[in-house]
Design a protein around this motif. Structure first.
Motif, PDB file in Angstrom:
ATOM      1  N   VAL A 153      12.555  -6.513  -1.905  1.00 13.39           N
ATOM      2  CA  VAL A 153      13.001  -7.559  -0.972  1.00 13.39           C
ATOM      3  C   VAL A 153      13.514  -6.934   0.328  1.00 13.39           C
ATOM      4  CG1 VAL A 153      14.752  -9.355  -0.602  1.00 13.39           C
ATOM      5  CG2 VAL A 153      13.430  -9.310  -2.720  1.00 13.39           C
ATOM      6  N   LYS A 154      14.172  -5.786   0.229  1.00 10.00           N
ATOM      7  CA  LYS A 154      14.650  -5.091   1.440  1.00 10.00           C
ATOM      8  C   LYS A 154      13.468  -4.626   2.293  1.00 10.00           C
ATOM      9  CE  LYS A 154      19.021  -3.292  -0.372  1.00 10.00           C
ATOM     10  NZ  LYS A 154      19.733  -2.053  -0.734  1.00 10.00           N
ATOM     11  N   MET A 155      12.457  -4.051   1.649  1.00 15.12           N
ATOM     12  CA  MET A 155      11.250  -3.632   2.374  1.00 15.12           C
ATOM     13  C   MET A 155      10.577  -4.835   3.029  1.00 15.12           C
ATOM     14  SD  MET A 155       9.128  -0.858   0.156  1.00 15.12           S
ATOM     15  CE  MET A 155       9.395  -1.443  -1.489  1.00 15.12           C
ATOM     16  N   PHE A 156      10.440  -5.891   2.250  1.00 19.29           N
ATOM     17  CA  PHE A 156       9.776  -7.111   2.703  1.00 19.29           C
ATOM     18  C   PHE A 156      10.477  -7.662   3.946  1.00 19.29           C
ATOM     19  CE2 PHE A 156       9.017 -11.699   2.519  1.00 19.29           C
ATOM     20  CZ  PHE A 156       7.670 -11.759   2.232  1.00 19.29           C
ATOM     21  N   GLU A 157      11.805  -7.717   3.879  1.00 19.57           N
ATOM     22  CA  GLU A 157      12.593  -8.250   4.993  1.00 19.57           C
ATOM     23  C   GLU A 157      12.402  -7.404   6.253  1.00 19.57           C
ATOM     24  OE1 GLU A 157      17.232  -9.533   5.886  1.00 19.57           O
ATOM     25  OE2 GLU A 157      16.778  -8.178   4.232  1.00 19.57           O
ATOM     26  N   GLU A 158      12.404  -6.089   6.068  1.00 17.29           N
ATOM     27  CA  GLU A 158      12.306  -5.198   7.224  1.00 17.29           C
ATOM     28  C   GLU A 158      10.923  -5.272   7.866  1.00 17.29           C
ATOM     29  OE1 GLU A 158      13.531  -0.629   8.373  1.00 17.29           O
ATOM     30  OE2 GLU A 158      14.158  -1.457   6.455  1.00 17.29           O
ATOM     31  N   VAL A 159       9.865  -5.235   7.036  1.00 18.22           N
ATOM     32  CA  VAL A 159       8.502  -5.290   7.570  1.00 18.22           C
ATOM     33  C   VAL A 159       8.227  -6.661   8.189  1.00 18.22           C
ATOM     34  CG1 VAL A 159       6.043  -5.165   6.994  1.00 18.22           C
ATOM     35  CG2 VAL A 159       7.649  -3.549   5.942  1.00 18.22           C
ATOM     36  N   MET A 160       8.670  -7.709   7.501  1.00 21.63           N
ATOM     37  CA  MET A 160       8.382  -9.074   7.950  1.00 21.63           C
ATOM     38  C   MET A 160       8.946  -9.341   9.347  1.00 21.63           C
ATOM     39  SD  MET A 160       8.981 -12.590   5.810  1.00 21.63           S
ATOM     40  CE  MET A 160      10.663 -12.154   5.427  1.00 21.63           C
ATOM     41  N   GLN A 161      10.104  -8.771   9.632  1.00 18.35           N
ATOM     42  CA  GLN A 161      10.731  -9.015  10.925  1.00 18.35           C
ATOM     43  C   GLN A 161      10.068  -8.246  12.074  1.00 18.35           C
ATOM     44  OE1 GLN A 161      15.175  -9.391  11.002  1.00 18.35           O
ATOM     45  NE2 GLN A 161      14.980  -8.780   8.861  1.00 18.35           N
ATOM     46  N   GLN A 162       9.223  -7.244  11.713  1.00 15.01           N
ATOM     47  CA  GLN A 162       8.622  -6.420  12.760  1.00 15.01           C
ATOM     48  C   GLN A 162       7.140  -6.693  12.990  1.00 15.01           C
ATOM     49  OE1 GLN A 162       9.794  -2.297  13.085  1.00 15.01           O
ATOM     50  NE2 GLN A 162      11.385  -2.562  11.532  1.00 15.01           N
ATOM     51  N   CYS A 163       6.501  -7.471  12.090  1.00  9.31           N
ATOM     52  CA  CYS A 163       5.054  -7.677  12.219  1.00  9.31           C
ATOM     53  C   CYS A 163       4.740  -9.140  12.518  1.00  9.31           C
ATOM     54  CB  CYS A 163       4.335  -7.216  10.950  1.00  9.31           C
ATOM     55  SG  CYS A 163       4.605  -8.294   9.521  1.00  9.31           S
ATOM     56  N   ALA A 164       3.453  -9.437  12.737  1.00 14.87           N
ATOM     57  CA  ALA A 164       3.022 -10.803  13.052  1.00 14.87           C
ATOM     58  C   ALA A 164       2.918 -11.673  11.806  1.00 14.87           C
ATOM     59  CB  ALA A 164       1.670 -10.763  13.770  1.00 14.87           C
ATOM     60  N   GLY A 165       2.741 -11.056  10.646  1.00  9.34           N
ATOM     61  CA  GLY A 165       2.631 -11.831   9.412  1.00  9.34           C
ATOM     62  C   GLY A 165       2.386 -10.934   8.217  1.00  9.34           C
ATOM     63  N   LEU A 166       2.803 -11.413   7.031  1.00 10.89           N
ATOM     64  CA  LEU A 166       2.581 -10.702   5.767  1.00 10.89           C
ATOM     65  C   LEU A 166       1.736 -11.589   4.851  1.00 10.89           C
ATOM     66  CD1 LEU A 166       5.938  -9.012   4.640  1.00 10.89           C
ATOM     67  CD2 LEU A 166       3.748  -7.883   5.022  1.00 10.89           C
ATOM     68  N   ARG A 167       0.829 -10.980   4.105  1.00  8.99           N
ATOM     69  CA  ARG A 167      -0.023 -11.714   3.171  1.00  8.99           C
ATOM     70  C   ARG A 167      -0.003 -11.026   1.810  1.00  8.99           C
ATOM     71  NH1 ARG A 167       0.671 -14.467   6.796  1.00  8.99           N
ATOM     72  NH2 ARG A 167      -0.812 -15.493   8.211  1.00  8.99           N
ATOM     73  N   ARG A 168      -0.131 -11.868   0.736  1.00  6.99           N
ATOM     74  CA  ARG A 168      -0.152 -11.308  -0.614  1.00  6.99           C
ATOM     75  C   ARG A 168      -1.190 -12.064  -1.449  1.00  6.99           C
ATOM     76  NH1 ARG A 168       0.014 -11.403  -6.398  1.00  6.99           N
ATOM     77  NH2 ARG A 168       1.350  -9.725  -7.129  1.00  6.99           N
ATOM     78  N   PRO A 169      -2.486 -11.722  -1.308  1.00  7.04           N
ATOM     79  CA  PRO A 169      -3.504 -12.419  -2.107  1.00  7.04           C
ATOM     80  C   PRO A 169      -3.484 -12.061  -3.601  1.00  7.04           C
ATOM     81  CG  PRO A 169      -4.447 -11.528  -0.098  1.00  7.04           C
ATOM     82  CD  PRO A 169      -3.085 -10.918  -0.251  1.00  7.04           C
ATOM     83  N   GLY A 170      -3.132 -10.812  -3.958  1.00  7.69           N
ATOM     84  CA  GLY A 170      -2.963 -10.508  -5.373  1.00  7.69           C
ATOM     85  C   GLY A 170      -4.029  -9.653  -6.031  1.00  7.69           C
ATOM     86  N   ALA A 171      -4.834  -8.920  -5.249  1.00  4.75           N
ATOM     87  CA  ALA A 171      -5.814  -7.977  -5.816  1.00  4.75           C
ATOM     88  C   ALA A 171      -5.854  -6.757  -4.907  1.00  4.75           C
ATOM     89  CB  ALA A 171      -7.198  -8.617  -5.928  1.00  4.75           C
ATOM     90  N   ALA A 172      -5.186  -5.692  -5.326  1.00  3.12           N
ATOM     91  CA  ALA A 172      -4.969  -4.531  -4.448  1.00  3.12           C
ATOM     92  C   ALA A 172      -6.264  -3.873  -3.986  1.00  3.12           C
ATOM     93  CB  ALA A 172      -4.075  -3.508  -5.143  1.00  3.12           C
ATOM     94  N   ALA A 173      -7.271  -3.816  -4.859  1.00  2.00           N
ATOM     95  CA  ALA A 173      -8.536  -3.187  -4.468  1.00  2.00           C
ATOM     96  C   ALA A 173      -9.167  -3.945  -3.299  1.00  2.00           C
ATOM     97  CB  ALA A 173      -9.498  -3.132  -5.659  1.00  2.00           C
ATOM     98  N   LEU A 174      -9.100  -5.266  -3.340  1.00  2.00           N
ATOM     99  CA  LEU A 174      -9.609  -6.070  -2.215  1.00  2.00           C
ATOM    100  C   LEU A 174      -8.728  -5.911  -0.984  1.00  2.00           C
ATOM    101  CD1 LEU A 174     -10.862  -9.556  -3.488  1.00  2.00           C
ATOM    102  CD2 LEU A 174     -12.170  -7.785  -2.306  1.00  2.00           C
ATOM    103  N   ASP A 175      -7.404  -5.818  -1.194  1.00  5.55           N
ATOM    104  CA  ASP A 175      -6.491  -5.606  -0.068  1.00  5.55           C
ATOM    105  C   ASP A 175      -6.888  -4.368   0.728  1.00  5.55           C
ATOM    106  OD1 ASP A 175      -4.705  -7.785  -0.389  1.00  5.55           O
ATOM    107  OD2 ASP A 175      -3.662  -6.734  -1.995  1.00  5.55           O
ATOM    108  N   LEU A 176      -7.206  -3.284   0.035  1.00  6.48           N
ATOM    109  CA  LEU A 176      -7.591  -2.048   0.720  1.00  6.48           C
ATOM    110  C   LEU A 176      -8.908  -2.250   1.481  1.00  6.48           C
ATOM    111  CD1 LEU A 176      -6.592   0.541  -2.027  1.00  6.48           C
ATOM    112  CD2 LEU A 176      -5.498   0.237   0.204  1.00  6.48           C
ATOM    113  N   CYS A 177      -9.828  -3.001   0.881  1.00  8.99           N
ATOM    114  CA  CYS A 177     -11.089  -3.293   1.582  1.00  8.99           C
ATOM    115  C   CYS A 177     -10.837  -4.136   2.829  1.00  8.99           C
ATOM    116  CB  CYS A 177     -12.052  -4.013   0.647  1.00  8.99           C
ATOM    117  SG  CYS A 177     -12.665  -2.967  -0.690  1.00  8.99           S
ATOM    118  N   TYR A 178      -9.834  -5.014   2.773  1.00  6.25           N
ATOM    119  CA  TYR A 178      -9.495  -5.838   3.935  1.00  6.25           C
ATOM    120  C   TYR A 178      -8.923  -4.980   5.063  1.00  6.25           C
ATOM    121  CZ  TYR A 178     -10.086  -9.972   0.922  1.00  6.25           C
ATOM    122  OH  TYR A 178     -10.593 -10.947   0.089  1.00  6.25           O
TER     123      TYR A 178
END
Length: 316
Positions: A175-200
């Motif tokens: 949650v600490k990581m999430f809060e820090e990254v979320m405040q510095q980027c345009a958006g966070l996404r969590r589709p739920g399949a890491a292998a596809l995330d890397l392809c994205y």
């Protein structure tokens, strides 16, 4: 790259991935009769995972009977345990999505030679999207060459992640990581399949991705696809030791560097150069790639864990 110009081993991996995808697609039409077992709380395996893994292993070993296998459901029970070639397989990455009918899941197959990933396939059966790469020859989606995003500012970046879900995971740290990254980027996404995330990341859909708690079969194929698309991948301190460290960050070079700076305080990678050197001196000289992969993938008992602290001195 046309199909005819693909490396023979990559062609076999593609054949295996498509066969597994066909099993997954058939099963997705009748989820009500699916048999589901629980490996651990919130960690599921279905008969589809097992059937898909079986067809992948059969296809690979029919072509390369002397190769080793490291697979999510069957581990190292199949294949040649002393081979320098090891296929690293996740037959259905995103099982929780699959059993709910949420169409984000994939098949992931990689080939490592002496611990270095040489071939990679990630197949998304719901979209019939085939991501693939051969070391040194670029990364592709179907027939289109992939390149990572050119964005340079974190404030413009769309970043993928994965939430912790297992009992015992450090939710407060995340949650600490999430809060820090979320405040510095345009958006966070969590589709739920890491292998596809890397392809994205490789395709430039995301500018970067980070997650904790991943296994080698979640990362192996996607990691080569990222690097062959011009991206960087490492652990939270930016080092290349990520496949067995259960933390990973990947992205286009500029955003990757900025994300590493944010995530470094949260690393759980243990620095023990002296212990490593001592252990290496005591080990037998020769060890097969299959043994090395399996040993690294096994849970480790570690002593003297150093807890990183944040700037205010609190454990993170």
């Amino acid at each position: 790259m046309t199909q005819a110009s693909l490396h023979p081993m990559l062609n076999v991996a593609i054949k295996a991935a498509r066969a597994a995808g066909a099993i997954i697609n058939r099963a997705s039409m009748d989820l009500d009769i699916l048999k589901i077992n629980t490996k651990a709380p919130n960690d599921f395996v279905t008969e589809v995972d097992q059937a898909a893994e079986e067809v992948i292993i059969e296809t690979l070993l029919q072509a390369y009977p002397d190769h080793g296998i490291l697979a999510e459901e069957s581990g190292r029970t199949r294949g040649n345990k002393t081979s320098e070639f090891v296929w690293i397989i996740d037959p259905l990455d995103g099982t929780t999505n699959f059993i709910h009918g949420f169409p984000v899941y994939c098949v992931s197959i990689a080939l490592a030679h002496r611990g270095v990933i040489q071939q990679a396939v990630v197949y998304d059966p719901t979209r019939n999207d085939l991501f693939y790469a051969t070391k040194g020859r670029g990364a592709y989606l179907n027939d289109k060459r992939l390149r990572v995003s050119k964005r340079t500012r974190m404030s413009d970046a769309l970043i993928g992640t994965g939430f912790p879900f297992r009992k015992g995971d450090n939710f407060k740290r995340y949650v600490k990581m999430f809060e820090e990254v979320m405040q510095q980027c345009a958006g966070l996404r969590r589709p739920g399949a890491a292998a596809l995330d890397l392809c994205y990341v490789a395709a430039g859909y995301y500018d970067a991705f980070f997650e904790t708690g991943l296994q080698p079969w979640d990362l192996a194929a996607g990691s080569l696809i990222v690097t062959e698309a011009g991206g960087l991948i490492g652990n939270f301190t930016g080092e290349s030791d990520y496949l067995y460290q259960r933390e990973v960050v990947a992205g286009g070079p500029k955003i990757y560097g900025q994300l590493v700076q944010i995530l470094t305080p949260y690393t759980r990678v243990i620095k023990a150069e002296e212990e490593t050197a001592t252990a290496a001196a005591a080990k037998p000289a020769a060890k097969s790639a299959a043994e090395a992969v399996a040993e690294d993938a096994a849970p480790k008992k570690r002593a003297a864990v150093r807890i990183k602290k944040s700037d205010n001195g609190a454990p993170v």
